[in-house]
Motif scaffolding. Structure first.
Motif, PDB file in Angstrom:
ATOM      1  N   LEU A 237       0.837  -1.188   0.000  1.00  0.00           N
ATOM      2  CA  LEU A 237       0.000   0.000   0.000  1.00  0.00           C
ATOM      3  C   LEU A 237       0.878   1.245   0.000  1.00  0.00           C
ATOM      4  N   SER A 238       0.264   2.371  -0.251  1.00  0.00           N
ATOM      5  CA  SER A 238       0.991   3.636  -0.264  1.00  0.00           C
ATOM      6  C   SER A 238       1.595   3.910   1.108  1.00  0.00           C
ATOM      7  N   ASN A 239       2.813   4.471   1.131  1.00  0.00           N
ATOM      8  CA  ASN A 239       3.525   4.717   2.386  1.00  0.00           C
ATOM      9  C   ASN A 239       3.029   5.957   3.118  1.00  0.00           C
ATOM     10  N   ASP A 240       2.255   6.799   2.446  1.00  0.00           N
ATOM     11  CA  ASP A 240       1.815   8.040   3.078  1.00  0.00           C
ATOM     12  C   ASP A 240       0.423   7.925   3.711  1.00  0.00           C
ATOM     13  N   LEU A 241      -0.024   6.702   3.946  1.00  0.00           N
ATOM     14  CA  LEU A 241      -1.316   6.509   4.596  1.00  0.00           C
ATOM     15  C   LEU A 241      -1.222   6.901   6.071  1.00  0.00           C
ATOM     16  N   GLU A 242      -2.251   7.543   6.569  1.00  0.00           N
ATOM     17  CA  GLU A 242      -2.320   7.892   7.984  1.00  0.00           C
ATOM     18  C   GLU A 242      -2.962   6.736   8.743  1.00  0.00           C
ATOM     19  N   ILE A 243      -2.198   6.148   9.650  1.00  0.00           N
ATOM     20  CA  ILE A 243      -2.676   5.018  10.433  1.00  0.00           C
ATOM     21  C   ILE A 243      -3.014   5.509  11.842  1.00  0.00           C
ATOM     22  N   LYS A 244      -4.253   5.285  12.245  1.00  0.00           N
ATOM     23  CA  LYS A 244      -4.683   5.709  13.582  1.00  0.00           C
ATOM     24  C   LYS A 244      -5.539   4.625  14.212  1.00  0.00           C
ATOM     25  N   ASP A 245      -5.139   4.219  15.413  1.00  0.00           N
ATOM     26  CA  ASP A 245      -5.951   3.283  16.170  1.00  0.00           C
ATOM     27  C   ASP A 245      -6.983   4.035  17.006  1.00  0.00           C
ATOM     28  N   HIS A 246      -8.005   3.297  17.455  1.00  0.00           N
ATOM     29  CA  HIS A 246      -9.046   3.831  18.326  1.00  0.00           C
ATOM     30  C   HIS A 246      -9.804   4.993  17.687  1.00  0.00           C
ATOM     31  N   THR A 247      -9.933   4.951  16.383  1.00  0.00           N
ATOM     32  CA  THR A 247     -10.746   5.940  15.673  1.00  0.00           C
ATOM     33  C   THR A 247     -11.352   5.292  14.432  1.00  0.00           C
ATOM     34  N   SER A 248     -12.389   5.888  13.888  1.00  0.00           N
ATOM     35  CA  SER A 248     -13.052   5.356  12.691  1.00  0.00           C
ATOM     36  C   SER A 248     -13.398   3.872  12.869  1.00  0.00           C
ATOM     37  N   SER A 249     -14.037   3.551  13.998  1.00  0.00           N
ATOM     38  CA  SER A 249     -14.314   2.148  14.313  1.00  0.00           C
ATOM     39  C   SER A 249     -15.276   1.506  13.318  1.00  0.00           C
ATOM     40  N   VAL A 250     -16.302   2.246  12.891  1.00  0.00           N
ATOM     41  CA  VAL A 250     -17.257   1.693  11.932  1.00  0.00           C
ATOM     42  C   VAL A 250     -16.573   1.425  10.591  1.00  0.00           C
ATOM     43  N   TYR A 251     -15.762   2.379  10.165  1.00  0.00           N
ATOM     44  CA  TYR A 251     -15.009   2.251   8.909  1.00  0.00           C
ATOM     45  C   TYR A 251     -14.118   1.010   8.960  1.00  0.00           C
ATOM     46  N   ASN A 252     -13.394   0.853  10.050  1.00  0.00           N
ATOM     47  CA  ASN A 252     -12.475  -0.280  10.161  1.00  0.00           C
ATOM     48  C   ASN A 252     -13.204  -1.610  10.308  1.00  0.00           C
ATOM     49  N   TYR A 253     -14.410  -1.579  10.884  1.00  0.00           N
ATOM     50  CA  TYR A 253     -15.198  -2.803  10.965  1.00  0.00           C
ATOM     51  C   TYR A 253     -15.516  -3.319   9.560  1.00  0.00           C
ATOM     52  N   HIS A 254     -15.959  -2.435   8.690  1.00  0.00           N
ATOM     53  CA  HIS A 254     -16.337  -2.853   7.334  1.00  0.00           C
ATOM     54  C   HIS A 254     -15.103  -3.208   6.502  1.00  0.00           C
ATOM     55  N   ILE A 255     -14.014  -2.476   6.687  1.00  0.00           N
ATOM     56  CA  ILE A 255     -12.764  -2.822   5.990  1.00  0.00           C
ATOM     57  C   ILE A 255     -12.303  -4.207   6.429  1.00  0.00           C
ATOM     58  N   GLY A 256     -12.344  -4.466   7.738  1.00  0.00           N
ATOM     59  CA  GLY A 256     -11.944  -5.771   8.253  1.00  0.00           C
ATOM     60  C   GLY A 256     -12.826  -6.889   7.739  1.00  0.00           C
ATOM     61  N   ALA A 257     -14.124  -6.624   7.632  1.00  0.00           N
ATOM     62  CA  ALA A 257     -15.054  -7.641   7.116  1.00  0.00           C
ATOM     63  C   ALA A 257     -14.748  -7.954   5.664  1.00  0.00           C
ATOM     64  N   ILE A 258     -14.438  -6.929   4.880  1.00  0.00           N
ATOM     65  CA  ILE A 258     -14.093  -7.147   3.472  1.00  0.00           C
ATOM     66  C   ILE A 258     -12.824  -7.995   3.361  1.00  0.00           C
ATOM     67  N   ILE A 259     -11.836  -7.675   4.177  1.00  0.00           N
ATOM     68  CA  ILE A 259     -10.571  -8.417   4.154  1.00  0.00           C
ATOM     69  C   ILE A 259     -10.810  -9.891   4.502  1.00  0.00           C
ATOM     70  N   ASN A 260     -11.578 -10.135   5.540  1.00  0.00           N
ATOM     71  CA  ASN A 260     -11.849 -11.522   5.963  1.00  0.00           C
ATOM     72  C   ASN A 260     -12.593 -12.294   4.876  1.00  0.00           C
ATOM     73  N   ASN A 261     -13.558 -11.652   4.254  1.00  0.00           N
ATOM     74  CA  ASN A 261     -14.321 -12.323   3.192  1.00  0.00           C
ATOM     75  C   ASN A 261     -13.439 -12.626   1.990  1.00  0.00           C
ATOM     76  N   ILE A 262     -12.559 -11.701   1.627  1.00  0.00           N
ATOM     77  CA  ILE A 262     -11.639 -11.933   0.505  1.00  0.00           C
ATOM     78  C   ILE A 262     -10.723 -13.121   0.807  1.00  0.00           C
ATOM     79  N   ASN A 263     -10.227 -13.184   2.052  1.00  0.00           N
ATOM     80  CA  ASN A 263      -9.353 -14.296   2.431  1.00  0.00           C
ATOM     81  C   ASN A 263     -10.085 -15.633   2.365  1.00  0.00           C
ATOM     82  N   GLU A 264     -11.343 -15.646   2.779  1.00  0.00           N
ATOM     83  CA  GLU A 264     -12.111 -16.891   2.732  1.00  0.00           C
ATOM     84  C   GLU A 264     -12.395 -17.315   1.296  1.00  0.00           C
ATOM     85  N   ILE A 265     -12.672 -16.350   0.433  1.00  0.00           N
ATOM     86  CA  ILE A 265     -12.861 -16.663  -0.984  1.00  0.00           C
ATOM     87  C   ILE A 265     -11.566 -17.214  -1.574  1.00  0.00           C
ATOM     88  N   HIS A 266     -10.456 -16.623  -1.178  1.00  0.00           N
ATOM     89  CA  HIS A 266      -9.154 -17.059  -1.690  1.00  0.00           C
ATOM     90  C   HIS A 266      -8.879 -18.512  -1.312  1.00  0.00           C
TER      91      HIS A 266
END
Length: 303
Positions: free
Chosen positions: A256-285
């Motif tokens: 991924l791009s190196n200039d991404l801003e990484i922040k924990d304990h914020t955007s919880s809803v956003y990260n929930y859906h991103i995490g769900a997409i990642i898990n589903n992609i891995n299961e399909i794989h």
């Protein structure tokens, strides 16, 4: 303009009609047209579809043939009887609950009443039924024995396409911070669902094939990916990827791009859906890795 190859259903329909014509030369059938027409109609995407349409056509031919025979004895070519006969044909089909056979029953009735000429009514009616029956048999046999599609391998091929497309959409969502066009993902999922539907229909006539629960689960995962992407599209505020999702995304996206801003304990809803997409992609794989197919074995939905 991109020129596409003819689909297998296209080719098999042509072969079926050719066989009908060749049989006509051998005088096994009286009228090649009726056999060829039945063969064309019966050439469906799956064998089960061919049998269903074929039986409907036979039932319709029988009803239309009997009514046509009875009415042609009264007055061949009569406009009044043409009207009454069609009404009677439709009514009888409704009584016997063979609504899918109404069209062909009416066509056969008209063929007998209006085209009999100087022919013997009983003989003409029997010939029309026989011609149609031969066409149905040829259509079903060609669909069963020639170029039979392997929908299971096509499903795995489509899963790989959806996996790749989902990764691209995920990467665009994370890096660019804007929502990508998801229409092509939706169209691929629709195609996958059609392959799976055809696969299930073929199971009844393919004892060497087994229904894999993983496939059904994988299709659900594909739908979930699309749903999560839809939800992300509704988010208007600036969102940040947490460290866990960053590491997981980097693995499946190949960096991924190196200039991404990484922040924990914020955007919880956003990260929930991103995490769900990642898990589903891995299961399909994981499902996709279990497939073993040759490129030539993969088919496209015939037109």
């Amino acid at each position: 303009m991109k020129i596409k190859k003819p689909g297998m259903r296209n080719i098999k329909t042509g072969l079926g009609v050719m066989i009908c014509v060749l049989i006509g030369y051998l005088h096994i059938i009286d009228n090649t047209f009726f056999a060829a027409a039945a063969c064309i109609v019966c050439m469906q995407t799956t064998v089960k579809g061919s049998l269903r349409v074929g039986f409907n056509r036979l039932k319709g031919t029988l009803v239309g043939g009997i009514i046509g025979f009875l009415f042609v004895l009264i007055h061949p070519g009569s406009p009044f009887l043409a009207c009454i006969g069609i009404i009677t044909t439709i009514y009888i089909c409704n009584i016997f609950k063979i609504n899918d056979s109404i069209t062909i029953a009416c066509v056969v009735y008209c063929a007998i009443l209006l085209c009999i000429g100087e022919n013997n009514p009983l003989q003409y009616s029997l010939f029309r039924t026989w011609d149609t029956s031969i066409g149905v048999i040829i259509g079903v046999c060609v669909n069963y024995f020639i170029f039979r599609p392997n929908y299971l391998k096509s499903i795995y091929k489509e899963l790989r396409i959806i996996e790749k497309t989902s990764i691209e959409l995920l990467k665009g969502e994370i890096e660019k911070g804007k929502h990508e066009d998801r229409s092509h993902l939706k169209s691929e999922i629709t195609k996958l669902e059609q392959f799976y539907k055809n696969f299930l229909e073929e199971l009844e006539y393919s004892p060497d094939m087994s229904c894999d629960k993983e496939i059904n689960d994988a299709i659900k995962k594909c739908r979930q990916i699309y749903l999560h992407l839809q939800i992300l599209e509704q988010m208007k505020d600036k969102c940040y990827l947490n460290k866990e999702n960053y590491i997981k995304s980097k693995c499946i996206c190949g960096g991924l791009s190196n200039d991404l801003e990484i922040k924990d304990h914020t955007s919880s809803v956003y990260n929930y859906h991103i995490g769900a997409i990642i898990n589903n992609i891995n299961e399909i794989h994981e499902v996709d890795e279990n497939s073993n197919y040759e490129e030539d074995d993969v088919i496209s939905i015939p037109l």
